[in-house]
Design a protein around this motif. Structure first.
Motif, short mmCIF file in Angstrom:
data_model
loop_
_atom_site.label_atom_id
_atom_site.label_comp_id
_atom_site.label_asym_id
_atom_site.label_seq_id
_atom_site.Cartn_x
_atom_site.Cartn_y
_atom_site.Cartn_z
N VAL A 5 1.11 -1.25 0.02
CA VAL A 5 0.07 -0.07 0.04
C VAL A 5 0.81 1.15 0.03
CG1 VAL A 5 -1.79 1.25 1.32
CG2 VAL A 5 -1.72 -1.14 1.23
N ILE A 6 0.59 1.95 -1.01
CA ILE A 6 1.65 3.53 -1.08
C ILE A 6 1.01 4.46 -0.21
CG2 ILE A 6 2.23 5.10 -2.64
CD1 ILE A 6 2.34 3.14 -4.62
N ASN A 7 -0.15 4.81 -0.14
CA ASN A 7 -0.67 5.71 0.87
C ASN A 7 -0.89 5.37 2.10
OD1 ASN A 7 -2.04 7.88 1.45
ND2 ASN A 7 -4.10 7.47 0.72
N LYS A 8 0.17 5.58 3.10
CA LYS A 8 -0.11 5.15 4.29
C LYS A 8 -0.28 6.02 5.61
CE LYS A 8 3.27 1.66 3.52
NZ LYS A 8 4.36 1.46 2.59
N THR A 9 -0.59 7.35 4.97
CA THR A 9 -0.90 8.49 6.08
C THR A 9 -1.94 9.19 5.62
OG1 THR A 9 0.69 9.83 5.32
CG2 THR A 9 1.39 8.45 7.13
N THR A 10 -2.66 9.84 6.33
CA THR A 10 -3.68 10.94 5.65
C THR A 10 -3.12 12.32 5.55
OG1 THR A 10 -5.34 9.76 7.03
CG2 THR A 10 -5.99 11.91 6.29
N PRO A 11 -3.03 12.69 4.11
CA PRO A 11 -2.52 13.91 3.99
C PRO A 11 -3.09 15.25 4.57
CG PRO A 11 -3.79 13.03 1.99
CD PRO A 11 -3.77 12.08 2.91
N GLN A 12 -2.55 15.94 4.91
CA GLN A 12 -3.26 17.47 5.06
C GLN A 12 -3.42 18.16 3.93
OE1 GLN A 12 -4.09 18.00 8.48
NE2 GLN A 12 -3.61 15.85 8.70
N VAL A 13 -4.49 18.23 3.34
CA VAL A 13 -4.93 19.12 2.35
C VAL A 13 -5.40 20.37 2.84
CG1 VAL A 13 -6.20 19.23 0.18
CG2 VAL A 13 -5.28 17.17 1.04
N SER A 14 -4.73 21.37 2.41
CA SER A 14 -5.17 22.65 3.11
C SER A 14 -6.32 23.72 2.15
CB SER A 14 -3.75 23.53 3.19
OG SER A 14 -3.13 23.70 1.88
N ARG A 15 -6.31 23.06 0.93
CA ARG A 15 -7.39 23.77 0.24
C ARG A 15 -7.79 23.02 -0.97
NH1 ARG A 15 -4.96 27.32 -3.94
NH2 ARG A 15 -2.70 27.06 -4.07
N ILE A 16 -8.87 23.13 -1.49
CA ILE A 16 -9.45 22.31 -2.73
C ILE A 16 -9.46 23.57 -3.59
CG2 ILE A 16 -11.59 21.47 -3.47
CD1 ILE A 16 -12.46 20.53 -0.72
N ILE A 17 -8.73 23.11 -4.87
CA ILE A 17 -8.69 23.72 -5.97
C ILE A 17 -9.42 23.63 -7.28
CG2 ILE A 17 -6.27 24.27 -5.22
CD1 ILE A 17 -5.24 22.10 -7.13
N LYS A 18 -10.12 22.40 -7.02
CA LYS A 18 -11.00 21.99 -8.48
C LYS A 18 -12.13 21.21 -7.71
CE LYS A 18 -11.03 20.28 -12.85
NZ LYS A 18 -10.23 20.06 -14.07
N ILE A 19 -13.40 21.29 -7.94
CA ILE A 19 -14.53 20.56 -7.89
C ILE A 19 -15.09 20.11 -9.14
CG2 ILE A 19 -16.58 20.07 -6.70
CD1 ILE A 19 -15.79 22.14 -4.49
N ALA A 20 -15.16 18.69 -9.70
CA ALA A 20 -15.67 18.26 -11.08
C ALA A 20 -16.45 17.19 -10.91
CB ALA A 20 -14.77 18.29 -11.91
N THR A 21 -17.43 17.13 -11.86
CA THR A 21 -18.07 15.45 -11.93
C THR A 21 -17.70 15.05 -13.37
OG1 THR A 21 -19.83 16.89 -13.15
CG2 THR A 21 -19.94 16.70 -10.61
N CYS A 22 -17.88 13.79 -13.54
CA CYS A 22 -17.75 13.12 -14.49
C CYS A 22 -18.39 11.72 -14.59
CB CYS A 22 -16.17 12.69 -14.95
SG CYS A 22 -15.53 11.36 -13.90
N PRO A 23 -18.56 11.22 -15.61
CA PRO A 23 -19.24 9.73 -15.68
C PRO A 23 -18.22 8.89 -15.29
CG PRO A 23 -18.80 10.39 -17.79
CD PRO A 23 -18.52 11.68 -17.03
N THR A 24 -18.87 7.58 -14.67
CA THR A 24 -17.99 6.32 -14.17
C THR A 24 -17.64 5.90 -15.66
OG1 THR A 24 -19.92 5.05 -14.40
CG2 THR A 24 -19.12 5.93 -12.13
N CYS A 25 -16.76 4.73 -15.66
CA CYS A 25 -16.21 4.20 -16.93
C CYS A 25 -17.36 3.70 -17.56
CB CYS A 25 -15.17 3.23 -16.54
SG CYS A 25 -13.59 4.18 -16.02
N SER A 26 -18.23 3.03 -17.05
CA SER A 26 -19.50 2.21 -17.55
C SER A 26 -20.62 3.24 -18.20
CB SER A 26 -20.04 1.35 -16.52
OG SER A 26 -20.80 2.34 -15.59
N GLY A 27 -20.45 4.42 -17.51
CA GLY A 27 -21.42 5.81 -18.05
C GLY A 27 -22.66 5.51 -17.27
N LYS A 28 -22.83 4.51 -16.20
CA LYS A 28 -23.97 4.21 -15.63
C LYS A 28 -24.23 5.35 -14.37
CE LYS A 28 -24.16 -0.41 -16.83
NZ LYS A 28 -24.22 -1.90 -16.22
N ALA A 29 -23.10 5.82 -14.08
CA ALA A 29 -23.51 6.84 -12.81
C ALA A 29 -22.46 8.18 -12.92
CB ALA A 29 -23.12 6.24 -11.40
#
Length: 162
Positions: A5-29
């Protein structure tokens, strides 16, 4: 089968720079996702909602780790190399992350394939992202009207056994 497992700690993200949406790979959601950065200007991605109702992990994943996983992935690229980025939560999350990478122009579906992707030049995406990181953008996530089912968190010890 034991996996690293690469991600072993919870990062301290200080700010959100982008919020977006996309379809799933199947396109069902539809997925909602965030890009965030920390004080050191490291960029992270997380999935925050899925209109399809499937379970997923909302943990922040470092973009550099994602790029390294893509760089070492066999051709064609699938969601399998992305599994090691998560701490053992839903098996849906790597596929959802692949959908985000497709939407952001980092991979594209191979012609005639259902699950095979190829890596694309990340330069245009990185240019846009660098502008957001360098700016003072700090978005506040709104209530997401989609169904949100987050997998229960496994302890890192238990997740290594998964």
């Amino acid at each position: 089968m034991k996996r690293e497992v690469i991600n072993k700690t919870t990062p301290q993200v200080s700010r959100i720079i982008k919020i977006a949406t996309c379809p799933t790979c199947s396109g069902k959601a539809t997925l909602t996702y965030h890009f965030g950065c920390n004080e050191d200007k490291q960029v992270y991605i997380r999935i925050v909602a899925n209109s399809g109702g499937g379970f997923f992990s909302d943990e922040w994943i470092k973009l550099a780790d994602i790029q390294a996983a893509l760089d070492s992935a066999a051709f064609p690229v699938t969601s399998f190399p992305l599994i090691k980025l998560f701490i053992g939560k839903s098996v849906n999350t790597p596929g959802f992350l692949l959908a985000v990478l497709k939407h952001e122009g980092l991979v594209k579906l191979l012609e005639g394939k259902i699950r095979g992707y190829e890596k694309l030049d990340p330069a245009p995406f990185m240019l846009e992202l660098d502008k957001l990181v360098s700016s003072d953008v700090n978005l506040k996530p709104e209530s997401v009207p989609t169904i949100k089912k987050i997998s229960p968190t496994l302890s890192p010890k238990k997740s290594k056994l998964a």
